[in-house]
Design a protein around this motif. Sequence first.
Motif, mmCIF file in Angstrom:
data_model
loop_
_atom_site.group_PDB
_atom_site.id
_atom_site.type_symbol
_atom_site.label_atom_id
_atom_site.label_comp_id
_atom_site.label_asym_id
_atom_site.label_seq_id
_atom_site.Cartn_x
_atom_site.Cartn_y
_atom_site.Cartn_z
ATOM 1 N N THR A 168 0.827 -1.206 0.000
ATOM 2 C CA THR A 168 0.000 0.000 0.000
ATOM 3 C C THR A 168 0.859 1.253 0.000
ATOM 4 O OG1 THR A 168 -1.577 -1.266 1.311
ATOM 5 C CG2 THR A 168 -1.946 1.103 1.141
ATOM 6 N N PHE A 210 4.065 1.683 -0.925
ATOM 7 C CA PHE A 210 4.901 1.926 -2.097
ATOM 8 C C PHE A 210 4.103 2.103 -3.382
ATOM 9 C CE2 PHE A 210 8.156 0.725 0.825
ATOM 10 C CZ PHE A 210 9.264 1.427 0.399
ATOM 11 N N ARG A 211 2.899 1.563 -3.391
ATOM 12 C CA ARG A 211 2.101 1.761 -4.609
ATOM 13 C C ARG A 211 1.165 2.954 -4.480
ATOM 14 N NH1 ARG A 211 -0.159 -3.347 -7.481
ATOM 15 N NH2 ARG A 211 -1.892 -2.824 -6.126
ATOM 16 N N GLY A 212 0.938 3.399 -3.269
ATOM 17 C CA GLY A 212 -0.028 4.483 -3.074
ATOM 18 C C GLY A 212 0.596 5.864 -3.032
#
Lengths: 265, 219, 216
Positions: free
Chosen positions: B58, B60-62
């Motif tokens: 969450t 690192f992708r958000g």
Amino acid sequence: MSNVKQKPVIRMIDVKKRFGDNEVLKGIDLDVYQSEVVCIIGGSGSGKSTMLRCIDFLETYEGGEITVEGKMIGYGSDNAGNLKPLPKHQVQKDLRNVGMVFQQFNLWPHKSVLENVMAPLMLVAGFSRAEAKEKALAALTKVDMAHKADVFPGTLSGGQQQRVAIARALAKEPRILLFDEPTSALDPELVGEVLKVMRQLAEEGMTMVIVTHEMGFAAQVSDKVIFLADGRIEEQGPPSELFANPTSPRLKAFLATWSERNGTL
Amino acid sequence: MDLTLFVTYGPQLLKGVMFTLYVCGGALVIGLLLGMLLCIIGRSGNRALYVFYRLYITLFRGTPLLVQIYLVFYGGPFVGLEFSEIQVGIGGLGLYTAAYFAEIFRSGFQSIPKGQIEAATDLGFSRSQTFFHVSLPQMFAGVLPTLVNQTILLVKESAILSVITVPEMTTAATRMSTETFSVIEPYLFLGFTYWLITFTLSRAARRVETRLTAYIAAR
Amino acid sequence: MFDLGVVWEYRGALLNGLWMTFWISGISIFFGFIIGALICQARRAENPVIRGLATVYISALRGTPILIQLAIIFFFLPLAGINIPSILAAIIALSLNSSAFQAEILRGGFQMLPKGQLEAAWDFGFSRWQSLIHVELPQVARNTLPALVNDAIDIIKNSSLISTIAVTELMRVAQQYSSTTYRPIEFFIAAGLLYLVLTTAVSQAGQYLERRLSYR
Ligand SMILES: Nc1ncnc2c1ncn2[C@@H]1O[C@H](COP(=O)(O)OP(=O)(O)OP(=O)(O)O)[C@@H](O)[C@H]1O
Ligand SMILES: [Mg+2]
């Protein structure tokens, strides 16, 4: 029911159709009269669907001519007398009295049952919402589906979906209905409810052309049966003759295979 | 357009391209290894590890890669570690890509038919034998096209490293731009070179995909 | 050492930045969808020239970093005698970039539609336009929603790059105060968390929409 002195409502004269090198229709002649029920039978790949789809101009044809209620479908003569393709909206207009029922129903999944039936009435025929709703509910009642008016088609059984599809086609009050294997995608126990609706339409005098594998139904309901093989009409006639005394060897073989699988007619 | 600029700056630009490939290669290795590790952690069945996994994904992708790069860039000195820009670049890009790779691996493992694992167990394979000889190769075959696509994204994202002056190709071209007051030449060079790299990769991905579908169809 | 209190002092500025990030992304996603839908139609056109141009457009914008696209628009337009504020340049770059991705997503959606749906529309006399609006688009929008939401999240994250052309969105605000206060860690963590709030909200909203639009 057929009346030879009348003009045919659908007339196919030497219709030819090819997909690339594959000649699928090799010259089809057919007359369908007012209130006639014509069933098309034949093996897989014999060109049944293609023949039906040419009438509705879902496929173009490149030889011969198809007329519906006296109007040539898809092509018109220009001043010099040469045939040229008509604009799409003109073709759609010429086909306005023809309805089609598909094997895969082709209901629009994002619209409710009622909206599926109402959409063409409002968008094409130009009815107000209230009028369209009234007509749509009447059509749904006819196929006994009014109680499912507000659900999405995806929640219905195949037989129910096909009845809705028939209602959708009926709502535009067509004079001719085309059916392409309307029961082939259905579980066996659901076939009856759809055939019942179609039988009722036949009794009411609807002109129908039906591609079907339901020989029993064809025998009972149709005025004329067409046996298609390899893109040609191999044999045709009233079902009583055609099923009882087939003459062509291919039809004999076809009926024999059918009886082997399904029992005698 | 002044093409003679490319004569003068050619060597620097070429060096930049090499650095881009180097940084991306490094980040790819970190991404694959860390991604696999994360994926294993996430699938371990341990609740706490799974929470950690989701948190990592969450976070690192958000959030934008730029924020992550800055945090690695300033975070090193903050905890008393000295990293070079290149190390920050490879590390930051690797940490970021690992999150995406982990999710790709996870979906790859999930799509392996259960019967295959059971068959391996029946045949007396140990857990690690099953993993290395059955699960892993199957998973990779399934996700290879997606992996290549994610690698394409990685190459494009690497341009961001110019913000912390990693000496990759965007930095090289930007320097050329400021030194010569030219704009068109360096940026068209960048656009074209990135496109060439990503286009080549996507062609490769398509080849791999047709091969794989042939293999799957042949089964 | 680690002191989020500093950040709290500048919360107003950060929230303003977040707001800027939010609306610039929103506008760009919106225009990206409109342009993307048109490009998608061009990509599906029968005319090979139109189709070719659309293919080049999509390939160029999907194949190059958005940072470069941003710089090209920001630097090249003035060369052509067009001077626009950096916010506008940012919106143009983000919209164009997003349009290429959305065009491809939508194209996939159109390809997935069963052909029979359109045949039914033809049979009922729908014009091409009516069939697009009433039959194709609603289904394509529904089927591609998850992918479109992912693209929206990408745009929000990529909008951090417009800080490089001095648009004072969230990232720029964080950069400014991290250098004036010498507290980069705190400010970038704060910015990261705010981005996270935004992207999570969008992804939740997407899932909610998906459930609402389900026709099962
Ligand atoms: N769109 C198309 N493109 C190319 N060939 C086609 C197309 N549609 C049908 N054909 C070919 O035309 C021939 C006749 O097909 P058609 O669908 O009319 O057969 P059918 O009698 O309806 O068969 P079935 O009972 O399987 O539905 C087949 O050889 C088929 O492969
Ligand atoms: Mg057929």
